[in-house]
Design a protein around this motif. Structure first.
Motif, mmCIF file in Angstrom:
data_model
loop_
_atom_site.group_PDB
_atom_site.id
_atom_site.type_symbol
_atom_site.label_atom_id
_atom_site.label_comp_id
_atom_site.label_asym_id
_atom_site.label_seq_id
_atom_site.Cartn_x
_atom_site.Cartn_y
_atom_site.Cartn_z
ATOM 1 N N ARG A 192 0.917 -1.278 -0.182
ATOM 2 C CA ARG A 192 0.122 -0.125 0.057
ATOM 3 C C ARG A 192 0.665 1.296 0.038
ATOM 4 N N HIS A 193 0.840 2.062 -0.933
ATOM 5 C CA HIS A 193 1.543 3.136 -1.138
ATOM 6 C C HIS A 193 0.711 4.322 -1.167
ATOM 7 N N VAL A 194 1.404 5.322 -0.316
ATOM 8 C CA VAL A 194 0.282 6.535 -0.462
ATOM 9 C C VAL A 194 1.184 7.826 -0.415
ATOM 10 N N CYS A 195 0.914 8.744 -1.407
ATOM 11 C CA CYS A 195 1.488 9.954 -1.709
ATOM 12 C C CYS A 195 0.549 10.827 -0.952
ATOM 13 N N ARG A 196 0.944 11.446 0.162
ATOM 14 C CA ARG A 196 0.155 12.099 1.092
ATOM 15 C C ARG A 196 -0.009 13.498 0.526
ATOM 16 N N ALA A 204 -0.553 14.867 -2.517
ATOM 17 C CA ALA A 204 -0.369 14.711 -3.944
ATOM 18 C C ALA A 204 -0.884 16.089 -4.550
ATOM 19 N N TRP A 244 0.583 11.432 -13.212
ATOM 20 C CA TRP A 244 1.431 10.454 -12.485
ATOM 21 C C TRP A 244 1.745 9.308 -13.420
ATOM 22 N N ASP A 250 6.618 -1.446 -9.157
ATOM 23 C CA ASP A 250 6.792 -1.692 -7.595
ATOM 24 C C ASP A 250 6.062 -0.705 -6.985
ATOM 25 N N ARG A 292 6.345 2.855 -7.191
ATOM 26 C CA ARG A 292 7.269 4.075 -7.495
ATOM 27 C C ARG A 292 6.053 5.274 -8.268
ATOM 28 N N ILE A 293 5.908 6.247 -7.476
ATOM 29 C CA ILE A 293 5.095 7.314 -7.932
ATOM 30 C C ILE A 293 5.885 8.459 -8.599
ATOM 31 N N CYS A 294 5.681 8.796 -9.886
ATOM 32 C CA CYS A 294 6.339 10.077 -10.232
ATOM 33 C C CYS A 294 5.450 10.976 -10.787
ATOM 34 N N LEU A 295 5.540 12.043 -10.589
ATOM 35 C CA LEU A 295 4.531 13.299 -11.063
ATOM 36 C C LEU A 295 5.232 13.759 -12.242
ATOM 37 N N GLN A 296 4.295 13.670 -13.062
ATOM 38 C CA GLN A 296 4.834 13.810 -14.832
ATOM 39 C C GLN A 296 4.355 15.212 -15.037
ATOM 40 N N ARG A 355 13.253 -3.138 -1.248
ATOM 41 C CA ARG A 355 13.282 -3.142 -2.576
ATOM 42 C C ARG A 355 14.612 -2.633 -3.514
ATOM 43 N N ASP A 402 13.743 5.658 -4.206
ATOM 44 C CA ASP A 402 12.628 6.715 -4.325
ATOM 45 C C ASP A 402 11.932 7.044 -3.409
ATOM 46 N N ILE A 442 1.474 1.000 6.071
ATOM 47 C CA ILE A 442 1.159 2.111 4.790
ATOM 48 C C ILE A 442 2.552 2.746 4.541
ATOM 49 N N THR A 443 3.069 2.515 3.373
ATOM 50 C CA THR A 443 4.205 3.225 2.948
ATOM 51 C C THR A 443 3.775 4.686 2.416
ATOM 52 N N VAL A 445 4.876 7.421 0.509
ATOM 53 C CA VAL A 445 6.107 7.810 -0.478
ATOM 54 C C VAL A 445 5.832 9.382 -0.976
ATOM 55 N N ALA A 473 6.198 11.647 -4.000
ATOM 56 C CA ALA A 473 6.376 11.460 -5.588
ATOM 57 C C ALA A 473 7.579 12.210 -6.006
ATOM 58 N N PHE A 474 8.245 11.624 -6.897
ATOM 59 C CA PHE A 474 9.283 12.204 -7.612
ATOM 60 C C PHE A 474 8.928 13.182 -8.793
ATOM 61 N N ASP A 475 9.300 14.539 -8.535
ATOM 62 C CA ASP A 475 8.788 15.535 -9.350
ATOM 63 C C ASP A 475 9.366 15.295 -10.673
ATOM 64 N N GLU A 476 8.756 15.115 -11.761
ATOM 65 C CA GLU A 476 9.592 14.875 -13.177
ATOM 66 C C GLU A 476 9.022 16.157 -14.097
ATOM 67 N N THR A 477 8.279 16.866 -13.435
ATOM 68 C CA THR A 477 7.591 18.012 -14.449
ATOM 69 C C THR A 477 8.704 19.139 -14.620
#
Lengths: 1116, 369
Positions: A1029-1033, A1035, A1066, A1071, A1073-1077, B274, B278, B292-293, B295, B297-301
């Motif tokens: 469970r991954h949460v990006c708090r 976002a 995103w 796995d 991993r969340i990336c903001l695009q 893992r 990241d 609850i992990t 995370v 977010a990686f900002d790639e904007t």
């Protein structure tokens, strides 16, 4: 491979927040509209978008003011939004050149109003939300805006402001405060001045916030006195007009009024009336809601009222109506005020109400005056721009209305009966002669029968109808006197039916009246089969009329010559039920279709020499069927025959005739209600490659012409109501001139409309927030708080200019705001692109509908919508909301529907068109409101639901996602939903959710929460246990209301929409991993849903307060 | 109540108090010594619902947690004994019916005249004429609450602005009357540019958290901003001539604060399971204790502040407060048969269109009453 996602906005339909007219030297009139951060420019004549250009990066335009071109000096626009100011050069705008922003600046506070100085073209003044006058100078060479001065006599919070330049160094400001006070003051500009402001009036009396203020030009009224007026509108539902002409004894400039310790807020201090207050000149109530704005007609300064002594004023309300008012000064005062003692008084009279927008709110408005023509533009929350030609239908005897005078869009006159010529025998003891039956037989000529047995031919000319008496032979005199029905049979031919049984024909070309048949009985009705409405000769050889006799169900079919009106023969009609009373009839294909006064329909097929009833269709409602009209044909109609009926039940319907050797039947394809009725008297389709459906009928006291295809009203004539004789002669298109005659209190009225008095410059969308969207078969359905569902064609867009959204149908059946929509997961579009599918919708109060959506074959390219199911469970509390539902079709055409209720219950039903809803299984959660439900079995690619192995996933307001399995309970019919697994993801409500299959027996659950978080959980497919469970708090900065997920290779692309008005993209790797695009500003406030639209270039639709389409860089 | 708002609080200013719910709470906690908040665990209704399905069994309190709650309760109990030197001042636009022990004032908090009014209410010896140029209260308070919300128009931009102005007006008053270390609680709209607002409040308070009571509907954009430990920037003084929320004073302060911040390199930690780099560990505000992990977010904007709106933005951590077992405002409940609905302490206030309705009725013959 990493996925790269870019977003580009290609279409936007959000509230119109600023409007202004611009009259170009070329004579062309433009409307400039602020929509989100852009200005759109429209040509009012062609009603077309000329260009649009962006003003601010991330700020809605709230207002604009125009400095017209003067000599060599090009015109400029002053534009503001929140604190931002921009100046745009309008040079070359009429040649289609896209203007550019030449300078921007930031004001110290939110701006409500602004205007360039007419005395110094480089200066402008703006008024802020804290009653400050901000003076700016535009340095053309440097391309800079310089903030020169900020002047304020006091800084109360405002809801509205208006300003006008009085001199090169003086600005008059009117400010409406949050607490119902109005401050009128002057700002004196010029650095080094001792006195910067002068408070003229503090006007009190309004009992709520002031939402609109408008300063009038200086008017000269009777007696030669100059007056300046102020109009205000408020939360208290009143409009007030104040005299703010300058006095010599302006109240002292004082700050003590604002700074001493005193109690403030609503409710003035009765004991100490406010300094500088005075009663209003006039006060009126009109709107049933808050009134956002009020405007004077924009007369050139100095305005001269002359002898009329009246003024036009317009108000704009939260009820989305524009109201027109006439302000009349009380005459005795006008002479007295010369002595400057009496207070000016007057009366406001409501002259017209224009409900042209959907939903709520008119956020922007503008008034343009040239000569006597006044045009009002309004912009709504529905993103529509309406133009109203504010002409009041002249009915006063004093003004001579003229049909040829093109300046007025419409004329209404009463028509007197001509005096009988001396030769006509005078009846002795008869009552006053009145016109009984009448109908138009050509585009100008009307035939009328009077109660004294005279037959008149009227020609519409100049101010009225020019009458000519038609020669009636002695033998026909009795028949004419007993005329019961008079109708147009074809162009230039009228047919009369008398209670004597005679059928008479009047032929215009030969000016001849003759009898064609004498039937054994009283004629109570005539139906003309070959005409719908004919303005000109159709070219047909014969014309057919059905004559209905009292007490006989089967009509007599007369075949007449279309050129002379002579009788050619009779056709036998048989087989109608004895109780059948014909109300309408038409030949559709090879069939004769007859509608009854009680809602029945009969299909008659040709048999030998006549027609025989082969099928009776039971009524959908017990009300009369008023008209039967064939649908336009096209090549792909093939042998399918469709027609439309209108009724007195407020509905119109479209049927297809299903005809095989053994069976003839009707299939209902469409059923809906236009926003008028219940009397829908008739319909026609316009000519052209894209026919449009026009309906007409009555709403309350008005006769209404309505374009159903465009959903625009074309006319509304106050005629007293539905129950009266009338004759309507429409134009070829719905915008052409038309005649409408009607009888009111035994008097004949003639109404002529030269052009519609209102039109849409830009078509609108939902009037309130879009809450849910679903897309399939190239169709996107949207459901909104305005309780309507709309289905849109995916717009095609070119390289840069997006087209408008095209609405194919509107469904209004729900009582509450739409909660959720879903297309049936089965793809049932046929090869030819014809759609035949089901749409499901839910709303508050346990409303749930099943809709059948079909393409209408033939020339009318809208969608047919019929309701196939209404959820009506008696054991479910009626106050519950169905928060979400999932639909799984079974092979046999039956649907398994699982509903999530606000009381934490989960119920699954089997739905069959014939049997309705039957409970399959029930379950209950902890008490938290369920917000989402999704079938887990569909993950396996199994669309077909097996009732014994069902599993669903739910989410709720407690932030948990839960998996459920179905279980058979011994000795019980109803199965049970049993909890399988409970997983916490969010802190509170889960507002959106998507399930996506992953590899290796796992699947993703992507969730968006009220806690600003984006959750990505991986669950195993076999036991539905969480893997991670991954949460990006953080976002988003606010609640995430909608998300859409697309799987690209091993990664997920997630689009999220939030209350913070950012659209984010995103990527989620295998796995977790969340990336903001991408992180883009969106103009859609309060977004409700986001949907990926399939297509070549995948685009994303975002719905909330408005709709946006974004092009993505993802392949289709 | 997760924030122990009323701990060590005796002097309170309640802004936009009508119909008085906060004031009622205040009066009961501070004056009558009642207990609120976690006492709600004892809500019988809620317990029954929880036990119904034993869904939340894994959330049942551990022994340790139970002790925590009991300790908290005891603490709260002790603290919520009727206190000495209690002073509560309530202000609203509408007249507030008097509540025991509370000074009520009718005023518009955005109005400049309200500051001297409030100061004299807090300190009867205050004299505006003598203390010219200083709007600082000589007898500061511990907590300022602002529950005010405008009548929303529906034009989201404007509503957000007006709500922010209300908050700034409350903050202006708070800056005049708040003790260093004091608390500030205000209603906010969680909507566009709320992150700018969060960043601006961080100038004055050590800790800024946005909290949403579970009793508030999920669809509602209203939430509370809880600001703890008031510490105005050095050299700052509240000024009526230059109120916050107008002009660019706040923006300047923000830039200044940003400039003074030490530059700290962000550290990436390798995920031991893992092996990826990241996840940035984040201070967990929701100490659920589950796996609850969280995370980042990686900002790639590739955007920097310049392109994302020219404002300093910061997203305050969110916390849903109130207990899971508390009534869910989104859910529908069937009320017990013998349920008697209690009238609110103060009936709804007269709307501005009240007279419009009356007039309409009169015109239509006064048939409707």
């Amino acid at each position: 491979m990493p996925v790269d996602v870019k977003l580009q906005r290609v279409l936007s339909q959000v509230p119109i927040t600023a409007l202004e007219f611009s009259d170009l030297p070329s004579g062309k009139q433009l409307v400039l509209a602020g929509q989100d951060n852009e200005i759109e420019v429209f040509d009012t004549e062609a009603r077309q978008l000329i260009c649009k250009f962006r003003i601010f990066d991330e700020q809605t335009v709230h207002g604009l003011s125009i400095l017209p071109t003067a000599g060599d000096s090009p015109g400029k626009l002053l534009i503001w939004g929140a604190k931002l100011i921009a100046i745009v050069s309008t040079d070359g705008l009429d040649t289609g050149r896209v203007p550019s922003v030449v300078a921007t600046a930031t004001a110290p506070d939110w701006i409500y109003s602004g205007a360039f100085s007419p005395y110094d073209r480089s200066r402008a003044c703006l008024v802020t939300a804290h009653n400050e006058a901000v003076l700016i100078r535009y340095e053309e060479k440097e391309g800079q805006i310089i903030l020169e001065e900020v002047i304020a006599p006091a800084r109360p919070g405002l809801y509205s402001a208006s300003l006008t330049w009085l001199a090169a160094d003086c600005v008059l400001v009117a400010a409406g405060t949050v607490f119902g006070e109005i401050l009128v003051w002057k700002a004196w500009t010029g650095v080094g001045r001792e006195r910067l402001h002068e408070l003229l009036y503090v006007l009190t009396g309004h009992e709520g916030s002031i939402f609109g203020v408008d300063i009038s030009p200086s008017y000269t009224i009777i007696g030669g006195r100059q007056v300046r007026l102020l109009a205000t509108s408020s939360d208290d539902r009143t409009i007030r007009i104040w005299d703010i002409s300058e006095k010599t004894d302006a109240i002292e400039q004082t700050n003590s009024h604002f700074s001493t310790a005193r109690e403030t807020g609503f409710g003035g201090d009765e004991a100490n009336p406010t300094l500088g207050s005075r009663p209003p000149v006039a006060l009126a109530m009109g709107h049933l809601s808050r009134i956002w704005g009020v405007k004077f007609s924009a007369a050139t300064e100095p305005g001269i009222l002359g002898t009329k002594n009246t003024l036009d004023i317009y108000s704009f309300g939260e009820d989305a109506t524009t109201q027109c008012w006439k302000m009349e000064f009380h005459a005795e005062n006008v002479t007295e005020i010369q002595e400057e003692k009496n207070i000016l008084t007057g009366t406001l009279t409501l002259r017209g109400i224009y409900p042209l927008h959907e939903g709520k709110h008119l956020w922007s408005r503008a008034v343009s005056s040239s000569g006597n023509k006044q045009v009002i533009a309004t912009g709504g929350a529905d993103s529509r721009i309406s133009l109203i030609e504010a002409h009041m239908t002249e009915s006063e005897a004093t003004s001579l209305p003229n049909f040829e005078n093109a300046s007025t869009p419409s004329v209404l006159v009463t028509v007197d009966i001509p005096k009988p010529s001396d030769e006509t025998p005078q009846p002795k003891k008869k009552r006053q002669e009145i016109i009984g039956q009448y109908d138009f037989i050509s585009d100008r000529e009307l035939v009328a029968a009077t109660s004294h047995g005279r037959l008149l031919l009227g020609t519409a000319r100049a101010a009225t109808l020019e009458w000519k008496e038609i020669q009636v032979e002695e033998v026909l005199h009795q028949d004419v006197e007993r005329t019961y029905v008079l109708k147009q049979a074809a162009h230039g031919i009228a047919v009369l039916g008398a209670t004597s049984g005679s059928v008479l024909i009047y032929h215009l070309v030969t000016d001849r009246l003759f009898r064609v048949a004498s039937l054994p009985g009283k004629i109570v009705g005539i139906t003309c089969l070959s005409t719908n409405i004919q303005r000109e000769a159709s070219g047909a050889k014969s014309l057919d009329i059905l004559v209905h006799l009292y007490g006989a169900s089967n009509p007599t079919w007369l075949k007449l010559s279309a050129t002379t009106g002579d009788l050619l023969g009779q056709v036998e009609v048989s087989g109608l039920d004895p109780k059948f009373v014909t109300a309408s009839a038409s030949t559709i294909g090879q069939f004769l279709m007859i509608g009854s006064r009680h809602g029945w329909m009969s299909v008659l097929a040709p048999v030998g020499n006549g027609y025989q009833s082969v099928c009776d269709i039971p009524p959908r409602s017990p009300d009369a069927i008023c008209a039967i009209v064939a649908l336009p044909r096209s090549q792909d109609s093939q042998d399918r025959v469709s027609f439309l009926t209108t009724g007195r039940d407020g509905k119109f319907r479209i049927y297809e005739i299903v005809h095989t050797e053994s069976v003839t039947n009707l299939e209902l394809l469409h059923e809906s209600s236009p926003p008028f009725g219940p009397m829908i008297e008739g319909a026609w389709f316009t000519d052209g490659p894209q026919p449009e459906l026009i309906l007409y009928g009555f709403r309350s006291k008005c006769f209404v012409v309505w374009n159903e295809t465009r959903r625009e009203e074309r006319a509304s004539v106050d005629c007293g109501g539905a129950h009266r004789s009338f004759s309507f002669l429409p134009g070829r298109s719905d915008r052409d001139p038309f005649f409408f005659t009607f009888t009111k209190t035994s008097t004949l009225f003639l109404y002529y409309q030269r052009r519609p008095m209102y039109a849409a410059l830009k078509t609108g969308i939902h009037g309130r927030e879009v809450r849910t969207m679903t897309s399939a078969y190239g169709l996107t359905a949207t459901g909104a708080e305005d309780t309507t569902i709309r289905i849109w064609e995916h717009p095609e867009y070119g390289t840069d200019d997006a087209k408008q959204m095209k609405c194919l149908t509107l469904i209004k059946a729900h009582q509450g705001g739409i909660q959720r929509l879903a297309w049936s997961p089965l793809n049932s579009a046929t090869d030819s692109g014809q759609v035949d599918s089901h749409l499901f919708s839910s709303a508050g109060s346990t409303e749930f509908f099943v809709w059948r959506i079909r393409s209408l074959r033939g020339g009318y390219s809208q969608l047919g919508v019929t309701c196939e199911g209404i959820f009506d469970e008696t054991d479910v509390d009626k106050d519950l909301r169905i928060m979400d539902f999932s639909v799984q079709p079974r092979q046999d055409g039956i649907f398994i529907i699982t509903m999530a209720f606000s009381n934490s219950f989960l119920s699954t039903y089997v739905f069959d068109k014939l049997d309705g809803f039957k409970v399959l299984a029930r379950g209950a959660y902890t008490g938290a409101c369920l917000t989402q439900v999704q079938p887990l079995t569909s993950l396996e690619g199994i669309i077909e639901a097996s009732e014994n192995e069902m599993a669903v996933l739910t989410a709720s307001t407690d932030g948990h996602i839960v998996t459920w399995k179905i279980r058979q309970v011994e000795n019980q019919q109803t199965k049970q939903w049993v909890l399988n697994n409970v997983t916490k993801v969010h802190q509170n409500s889960i507002k959106c959710l998507a399930l996506v299959p992953a590899s290796e027996g796992q699947f993703y659950v992507v969730t968006g929460g009220d806690d600003n978080s984006l959750g990505v959980s991986m669950l195993s497919r076999d036991i539905y246990q969480p893997v991670f469970r991954h949460v990006c708090r953080r976002a988003h900065a606010a609640a995430i209301n909608g998300l859409a997920v697309k799987r690209v290779g091993e990664s997920l692309v997630v689009f999220t929409a939030s209350n913070d008005q950012r659209l984010k993209a995103w990527t989620v790797s295998k796995d977790g991993r969340i990336c903001l695009q991408a992180d883009m500003y969106s103009g859609v406030a309060d977004p409700g849903d986001i949907e990926i639209l399939p297509g070549q270039n995948q685009s994303v639709a975002l719905g909330g307060v408005g709709l946006e389409l974004w092009k993505t860089s993802l392949p289709g | 109540m997760e924030f122990d708002l009323f701990a060590n609080v005796s002097r309170v200013v309640d802004l936009c108090a009508a119909p008085g719910s906060w004031s009622q709470v205040l009066s009961r906690v501070l004056i009558e010594g009642e207990k609120f908040g976690r006492a709600a665990w004892q809500d019988r209704e809620a317990r029954i619902r929880q036990q119904l399905l034993a869904v939340l069994s894994d959330e049942e309190l551990s022994e340790e947690q139970k002790k925590d709650v009991e300790r908290d309760l005891a603490k709260q109990h002790a603290e919520s004994k009727p206190r000495e030197d209690v002073k509560i001042v309530s202000i609203d636009l509408q007249p507030i019916s008097p509540l025991a022990g509370i000074t009520t004032l009718r005023a518009d908090i955005t109005h400049p005249a309200t500051v001297p009014l409030l100061l004299s209410a807090l300190d009867p010896s205050y004299d505006a004429s003598k203390t010219a140029n200083t709007n600082q209260s000589s007898s500061p308070v511990d907590l300022v609450i602002c529950d005010g919300a405008p009548d929303v128009t529906g034009l989201h931009d404007l509503d957000i602005y007006v709500q922010a102005q209300l908050l700034f007006a409350a903050l202006n008053l708070a800056l005049c009357v708040l003790k260093p270390g004091g608390k500030f609680v205000a209603k906010i709209f969680r909507a566009r540019n709320v992150d700018i607002l969060y960043a601006q409040l961080k100038i004055f308070f050590e800790k800024v958290v946005v909290a949403k009571p579970r009793s508030s509907r999920a669809s509602s954009i209203e939430a509370f901003i809880v600001c703890i430990n008031f510490r105005p920037p050095p050299g700052f003084s509240a000024s009526l001539e230059e109120p916050l929320g107008v002009g660019d004073r706040l923006d300047k302060l923000l830039v200044e604060r940003q400039r003074q911040k030490p530059i700290v390199a962000q550290t990436l930690l390798q995920d031991p399971t893992r092996g990826t780099w990241d996840s940035l560990p984040v201070e967990p505000y929701d100490a659920g204790g589950e796996d609850i992990t969280e995370v980042e977010a990686f900002d790639e904007t590739g955007d920097d502040l310049e392109t994302t709106g020219k404002h300093t933005r910061w997203i305050a951590p969110f916390t849903a407060c109130g207990d899971l077992s508390a009534f869910d405002s989104d859910a529908s409940y069937r009320l017990p048969e013998d349920y008697v609905s209690l009238p609110p302490v103060q009936p709804p206030i007269a709307p501005p269109y009240k007279r419009a309705i009356q007039l309409r009725n009169t015109m239509s013959g006064g048939a409707q009453k």
